[in-house]
Structures are given as C-alpha cells and as structure tokens.
Design a protein around this motif. Structure first.
Motif, PDB file in Angstrom:
ATOM      1  N   UNK A  34      46.410  -0.886  25.961  1.00 38.47           N
ATOM      2  CA  UNK A  34      44.703  -0.856  26.116  1.00 38.47           C
ATOM      3  C   UNK A  34      44.011  -0.260  26.874  1.00 38.47           C
ATOM      4  N   UNK A  35      43.080   0.218  26.328  1.00 40.89           N
ATOM      5  CA  UNK A  35      42.149   1.401  27.184  1.00 40.89           C
ATOM      6  C   UNK A  35      41.572   0.579  28.325  1.00 40.89           C
ATOM      7  N   UNK A  36      41.147  -0.501  28.049  1.00 44.90           N
ATOM      8  CA  UNK A  36      40.122  -1.247  29.074  1.00 44.90           C
ATOM      9  C   UNK A  36      41.136  -1.675  30.181  1.00 44.90           C
ATOM     10  N   UNK A  37      42.134  -2.227  29.984  1.00 45.80           N
ATOM     11  CA  UNK A  37      43.153  -2.628  31.065  1.00 45.80           C
ATOM     12  C   UNK A  37      43.724  -1.247  31.925  1.00 45.80           C
ATOM     13  N   UNK A  38      43.840  -0.032  30.877  1.00 44.45           N
ATOM     14  CA  UNK A  38      44.199   0.924  31.682  1.00 44.45           C
ATOM     15  C   UNK A  38      43.306   1.556  32.660  1.00 44.45           C
ATOM     16  N   UNK A  94      42.254   0.747  40.313  1.00 42.67           N
ATOM     17  CA  UNK A  94      42.834   0.134  41.509  1.00 42.67           C
ATOM     18  C   UNK A  94      43.826   1.201  42.275  1.00 42.67           C
ATOM     19  N   UNK A  95      44.508   1.691  41.233  1.00 42.60           N
ATOM     20  CA  UNK A  95      45.410   2.482  41.691  1.00 42.60           C
ATOM     21  C   UNK A  95      45.075   3.929  42.579  1.00 42.60           C
ATOM     22  N   UNK A  96      43.900   4.444  41.648  1.00 42.51           N
ATOM     23  CA  UNK A  96      43.209   5.692  42.388  1.00 42.51           C
ATOM     24  C   UNK A  96      42.170   5.335  43.400  1.00 42.51           C
TER      25      UNK A  96
END
Lengths: 255, 277
Positions: free
Chosen positions: B105-109, B115-117
């Motif tokens: 899912x593009x939005x969850x991605x 968060x990660x970056x």
C-alpha cells in the motif's frame, strides 16, 4: 425484512419531497446508515418540505436513501442534494469562498469514500452484532448474507484488505483531519453550516451516538472532543426532536 | 461393490478438493521460489519499489507507483525500482521492501518511510493545511480514482491506454472485469457514464480552484497530496490524451495541466529517458 419492499403511493402533484430511507432505526440514531441521516439533515437545514418514509425499497442503484419529487425518482444522496438545490433554489455553500468550496468537496469525499469504509469494516467485521444499536432485531440469516456481500465490497474497494489495526489508524487520521480543520469553529466553515456539515454529521453521529462501545468513540472522546461537541451542536440545531424521532413519534416531518 | 450416485458424487468432490489443494500448493511453492529470486540487498538502506514496468508515455499506467516514486524523489530517499508483476500481500501493487521488510500500500509505505528516514513533506503546513492535504489525498485516491478507472476499463477501450507491452491484452481485459465488479461494490460503478463524468468534473474543479495560481497545492513546496494528485492527473494529461477528461482539463482547468508539467519538470527531469522504447 426484504430488500425489495413495496412501493408506497406518492402525491406527485404536490411539492413535497418524499424521502425514502431503509428502516434501520437505531436505538441512539435515527438511521444506522450515515446517508439517510446526511440527506435528512440537509432537508432540515435547507427547510425543504419533506415526508420521511421508512420502507425497505432500495433506489434504482440498489442503495439508500432516495427521493421522489413531482413524479421523479432520484437516487444517491449527493445527486439528490444537487437536484433539490436546483429545484428549490438552495445553495448551502453560498457563503463559502472558492477555496472553501474546494475544501468542502475534498472533506465530503474523505468522509463518504474513506471514513465510511472504516465504519463499514468496524460494524460488519469487528463489532459484536448486539452492539450495532439497532432498534429492531435483524434476522441472523439476512445479517450473515449481507455481511458476506459487504466483505466482497470492502475487499474490492480496498479497505477490507487492511488489518483491523490499520483500518483503525486510517480512521484516526480522518478524525484528526476533521478535528484539526474544525478547530474551535461551530461548523466546519464557521458560524454558518454548509452542505458538507450534513455529511460529516451523518458519519460522525454513527461513531459518537450509535457505536458508543467502539474504540472509535473512545478515541473521539479522548483525543478529538471537538468532534463530539460538533455532533451535539448539529443535533441540537437541526434535530431538536431527536428523541421523539428515535421513539418513532416524529417519523415524518412536514414543513 | 456397486457405487451409488451419492458415492460417485462424493468421490468426485474429494478428487476435486485434492486437485485444488495440489494446484494451490504448487502455486504457493512457485511464488515462494520466485520471491527468492528478486534482487534485494536487505542489508543496505535502499528502498526497493516493486511496480509494473514502464509505459511508453508515462512512467506507470497506475497512479500509485507514480505517487510513491515522486515522493521518494522529493524526499531524496535512495530507491531502486524492481519492475515485476508481483503483487503485495494485500494483492496490490506497488509495494516496497526495505531492510527485509515488505510494506504494501503506497500510503502505508510513505508513512513507514517517513519514520525510517525522518521525513515529513508536510512539516511546513499549518494544522488546517495538513487536514486539507489529507482530504484532497482521499478525494483523489478514493473518489477520482474510481471515476477514472470506470472510464478506462468500462466506458472506453482499455487497449488505447498506455500499458507496458509485457502485460497481455487478455490480462488487461480480465482486470477490467474485476474493476467493474469492484466499482459496483464501491459505488461508483452504479452511476451512469454521464454521472461519473460529472463527478470527475467536480473533483477536477475542486483541485483546480484550490490550486489556483500556486505552484503546488499549498504553496511553493510540494507535499504528499501533490504526489497523489500528480500521479492521478498524469493519467489524464499524459496517458489518455484522447479522453474527454483531457479535453475538459485543457478547456476548463488548464492550471491542472500546468501543475502536471511543474511536477514533471521538477521531479522527473529524466521522464523521456526512462520511458519504455
């Protein structure tokens, strides 16, 4: 309760709008579906003479609500509003700027095409049927049949593919957007209500008044209390007869 | 021993169930073997974007990979495309893989990558603007998307749209049948052609009126909603140029076309180079 109920008789010569909604009277909301609640709030806000009929006859598009006016059937709550705006010279968005009207549409679609599916998934897949808050009993077989169809719809639309936690998170972000945009205002766009307030109220009322046991209701009370305040404002302003409607004493409104 | 009709039916059912079981097992094993072949380096910080191959006119015939890739480019997150017809755990595409974790899912991605970056493309927005940004994102992805999908797959010949040649026509037509079923369940598919065009026009009008003369939706800096709007409008402005939607944008909402060119020139300077030959 069949879904292809009988057709009532209409007086097509009068200017009264017959507002047909599926009989899903709730214990705590006039209709468990947000769209009849949206449309009826609009009719009250616009002061359009209407008569509410609660029968199980669905629209030509297989949905609820629909209207009949001067012999013409109109399906889909938003098309109904556009039709009635023209027929009765109503424009509840007149006081909005061009940008506000654009935002109004965006919020309308977020509520009806996104938050709506959060509600659907919660009610049909995660909620205990007895917590639905329905005023009359639902035959279990019909409930199971509809639930299977709704599962297919939700998967096709996309929301049904997410986990319960993900769906809850999606709902939370929608609530946050509504809450942040509403802020301290009385209605979404200030002191005067507009069309999208009808839709937002129709949807939020399901969480705030109907599914009071839901985590969504708890979330609104804790983190977005202005949404609860807003629901009470809309209810007190346009539904002073809310309690009578729930009891079935004011099931039709003739203005 | 004489078999009754009931016995024969039971045997046929059992044989059918076993056959289905064998096919499902073989298919799952094949998928497992195929996943192992994808070129992931899970120890690196590279984000792998799994999407269908490029088109000749647009980087993707789907709005969501363009949204996701535009976001990655704006956020300057190192990424690598994996062009494959491999669907996510939710049965959709695109999806990402990062440090061994698959996110569908593009939005969850995007939320995961934020968060990660430590990225926030909406840091410059006020609280109300963030709210409006979400509303426009949802209008585009949950309403306009279905209106345009109905046009592409149901009202018009899908073979006219720009799809990579690796996707056979029968797959497109089959997908179209599925979209028709999904659109009916979602609601858009119950409306007439004219009604759906009307809904599309109102969505275009909302985006156009809000955008106005601004460079991006909320001023001089883009946000996630810009990526979503761009991904969707690209399909009308650059892909299905023959459509009545394209004519509508040119005649009534020219700032939407201008917006697409702004986004393309700013974040896809390699647009012509990356398209399929």
């Amino acid at each position: 309760m069949g879904l292809r109920g009988s057709k009532p008789t209409f007086d097509d010569s009068s200017n009264v709008v017959y507002f047909i909604q599926i009989p899903l009277r709730g214990l705590r909301v006039p209709n468990l579906s947000p769209f009849p609640l949206k449309l009826e709030t609009y009719l009250r806000m616009a002061k359009i003479p209407h008569e509410s009929i609660m029968i199980s006859t669905l629209s030509s598009k297989g949905k609820t609500p629909w209207i009949r006016h001067r012999g013409k059937d109109v399906a889909d709550s938003q098309f109904c509003i556009e039709y009635l705006n023209k027929q009765f010279g109503v424009n509840l968005n007149e006081h909005l700027t061009k940008e506000q009207q654009a935002v109004s549409r965006a919020i309308l679609k977020m509520v009806e095409e996104n938050l709506y599916w959060v509600l659907v998934c919660y009610r049909w897949f995660f909620c205990d049927p007895k917590d639905l808050g329905l005023a009359q009993s639902f035959p279990w077989l019909i409930y199971a049949f509809i639930r299977r169809r709704v599962r297919g719809f939700a998967n096709g639309q996309g929301m049904g593919r997410h986990s319960p936690e993900e769906i809850f998170q999606i709902g939370k972000l929608d609530f946050k957007a509504l809450s942040d945009y509403l802020g301290e205002k009385k209605f979404l766009f200030g002191d005067q209500p507009s069309e999208t307030d009808c839709s937002a109220f129709g949807m939020l009322a399901q969480f705030v008044f109907s599914n009071i046991e839901s985590p969504h209701c708890a979330l609104i009370k804790k983190e977005f209390p202005n949404l609860e305040r807003y629901c009470h404002t809309m209810r007190n302003t346009f539904w002073p007869d809310w309690d009578q409607v729930l009891k079935g004493d004011a099931s039709s409104t003739k203005l | 021993m004489r078999l009754t009709f009931g016995d024969t039916r039971l045997l046929a059912l059992a044989a059918g169930a076993i056959a289905v079981g064998v096919v499902l097992f073989l298919n799952a094993s094949r998928k497992q073997r195929k996943r192992k072949k994808l070129p992931y380096k899970d120890e690196s910080d590279t984000v792998y974007v799994v999407q269908i191959p490029r088109g000749k006119k647009v980087p993707s015939p789907s709005p969501f990979p363009i949204k996701l890739e535009t976001y990655l480019r704006i956020a300057k997150i190192p990424y690598e495309n994996v062009f494959a017809r491999k669907f996510s755990s939710k049965g959709k595409i695109p999806w990402i893989r990062h440090r061994g974790k698959d996110v569908p899912d593009s939005q969850f991605a995007i939320e995961y990558l934020n968060e990660q970056f430590n990225v926030d493309l909406e840091a410059h927005l006020t609280k109300e603007e963030r709210a409006m940004s979400r509303a426009f994102l949802k209008m585009v992805e949950e309403n306009l998307y279905w209106a345009l999908a109905c046009y592409r797959f149901i009202h018009d010949d899908v073979r006219k749209a720009d799809y990579p040649s690796v996707i056979p026509t029968w797959a497109l037509l089959l997908f179209g049948r599925r979209i028709k079923k999904y659109a009916w369940g979602q609601g858009m598919g119950r409306h007439s052609v004219e009604e759906i065009f009307h809904i599309t026009k109102l969505d275009f009008e909302a985006i156009s009126d809000y955008l106005g003369d601004k460079k991006f939706l909320f001023g001089d800096k883009p946000c996630v909603a810009d990526c979503a709007v761009f991904g969707m409008l690209v399909q009308v402005v650059f892909n299905q140029t023959y459509s009545p939607h394209n004519a509508l944008i040119k005649s009534e909402f020219p700032n939407l076309e201008r917006f697409c060119w702004t986004m393309r020139n700013a974040f896809w300077p390699d647009w012509d180079q990356i398209l399929a030959a």
